[in-house]
Enzyme design. Sequence first.
Site, PDB file in Angstrom:
ATOM      1  CG  ASP A   1      -2.319   0.470   0.918  1.00 54.34           C
ATOM      2  OD1 ASP A   1      -2.438   1.348   0.050  1.00 54.34           O
ATOM      3  OD2 ASP A   1      -3.279   0.020   1.565  1.00 54.34           O
TER       4      ASP A   1
ATOM      5  CD1 TRP B   1      -4.886   3.237  -3.254  1.00 54.76           C
ATOM      6  CD2 TRP B   1      -3.743   5.105  -2.725  1.00 54.76           C
ATOM      7  NE1 TRP B   1      -4.474   3.140  -1.949  1.00 54.76           N
ATOM      8  CE2 TRP B   1      -3.783   4.268  -1.594  1.00 54.76           C
ATOM      9  CE3 TRP B   1      -3.093   6.337  -2.626  1.00 54.76           C
ATOM     10  CZ2 TRP B   1      -3.174   4.615  -0.383  1.00 54.76           C
ATOM     11  CZ3 TRP B   1      -2.494   6.679  -1.419  1.00 54.76           C
ATOM     12  CH2 TRP B   1      -2.538   5.829  -0.324  1.00 54.76           C
ATOM     13  N   GLY B   2      -3.138   4.424  -8.454  1.00 53.63           N
ATOM     14  CA  GLY B   2      -3.007   5.139  -9.733  1.00 53.63           C
ATOM     15  C   GLY B   2      -2.336   6.498  -9.591  1.00 53.63           C
TER      16      GLY B   2
ATOM     17  CG  ASP C   1      -9.550   2.063  -1.402  1.00 50.81           C
ATOM     18  OD1 ASP C   1      -8.512   2.051  -2.102  1.00 50.81           O
ATOM     19  OD2 ASP C   1      -9.548   1.872  -0.170  1.00 50.81           O
TER      20      ASP C   1
END
Length: 387
Positions: free
Chosen positions: A130, A165-166, A187
Site C-alpha cells: 500500500d 491507487w493510480g 478504492d
Amino acid sequence: MKEKQLGLTPAMGWNSWNTFTWDINEQLIHDVADKFISEGYKDAGYEYIVIDDCWSLKERSKEGKLVADPEKFPSGMKALADYIHDKGLKFGMYSCAGTHTCAGYPGSFEHEFQDAELFAEWGIDYLKYDYCFKPRYISGELLYKRMSLALKNSGRDILFSACNWGADNVYQWIRESGAHMYRSTGDIQDNWDSIKNLSVSQLDKECYTGAYCHNDMDMLVVGMYGGSNNDFIGSKIGGCSDNEYKTHFSLWSIMGSPLMIGCDIRKANQITKDILLNQDIIAINQDIEGRGAYRIKPEPQWFNADDAFMLVKTLTNGDLAIGFFNLSDSQRELSLQFWDMGLPYASGISLSMYDCWEHKEIGVFKERYAPVVPAHDCIVVRAKLVK
Ligand code: GAL
C-alpha cells in the site's frame, strides 16, 4: 528454481478487506480456504487467499520484526501458510511502502529487506503493498523498486501487488519496477456509481496493462449486497443488483484486471457463484497474451459514448472477446460495425458468436451486430472468424 510464470496472467483469488476490514482471524481464513475447494473456486482458477490490513500488532518486536496479532492468529502465519498450501492454494499478505499501513499498523518503510525475508520464512506467495504514510521526501517509484528487489531476492516466488491507487504517474514506472500488478484506481465501493466510475476512468489506461504487470481496478464487490463492516465500502449505502454485479465482473475480466473476490464466500448465493465461476468469462480474463481491451464507440457517432460502448479484446487464438456495455440508465441498442475491429466486408468473413453469459451460440453475422442491452447490463460474446 524460480517459477517463470509468476504474474503472467491476472491474479485470481480472495482478499479480506472489502467485507471484513479489521475483523480478520485464523478461523475466517481457514473457512475461506475450505470453501475454495468445496465450492469450486480453486477449480475455476482462484488461487491466492490474501489477508489485507490489520493483521499485525501495532509495534514491531525488539529485533524490529513484524509480529502477527496473537489473538487474531494464535497459530502464527507460518501455520496459516501451511494450512493454505496443503490445499494447493497460495497465501497473500499485506504491507505498506510508508511508515504505517492505512489503518495505522507498522509499514515496511526502511524495513523492506528484513520484512521480505520474514514473509519468505512464513511461506508467503503474494504481497499487496500500500501507499499510506509515505514520507514526502522520497519517491514512491523508489520504494516500489526497493520492495520488488527485496521480494525477488527473498528466495521465494512472491507475487508483488503494488497499491498506490493510480497516483504519481504509476503507469510510467511501475512495469520497470518489477511489480506483477498495480492498483490503477482509488478504492472500490459496493455500489453502481463506483463500478461505473472506476471502469470509465480506466478506458484510456488499457494500453498500459499486459502480461506480467496487470492494471488492477481493485477487488471485486460481486456478491457483497452491502455486506461490508465498513461505511466507506458500503455498509450504509452499498449493494448492487445481480445484473450490476454481472456487468462489474465482465468489465474487470475483459479489461484484464486481477479477479480478487471481496465478498464473504462462506455465504455466497447461487447467483454470486454463477458470476464468479463463469468459465467463459474467466477464460477471456486469463487469455495468455494478456492484451488490454480497446473501446469502440457505437454508431451513430453522436451517441454518448462514455456510458455505452463496446470493449474488444484480441485473444491468443485469433478469436475476439466483445463486451457490449450499457452503463447508462436506460435500454440502448449498441451497434457494432465489424470494420471497427479490422474486418472489412469485402473479406467475405463473418463472425460466429457465442454468448458467454447464456453459454450458447447466438449465430453467424456479417458486417454488423446490434444487440439491445438493458440499463446497467452487458452482453459478452466470443467471436470466431468464419468464411
Ligand atoms: C487502502 C487500499 C485498500 C485497503 C486499505 C487497507 O489504501 O487501497 O485496498 O488495502 O488501504 O487499509
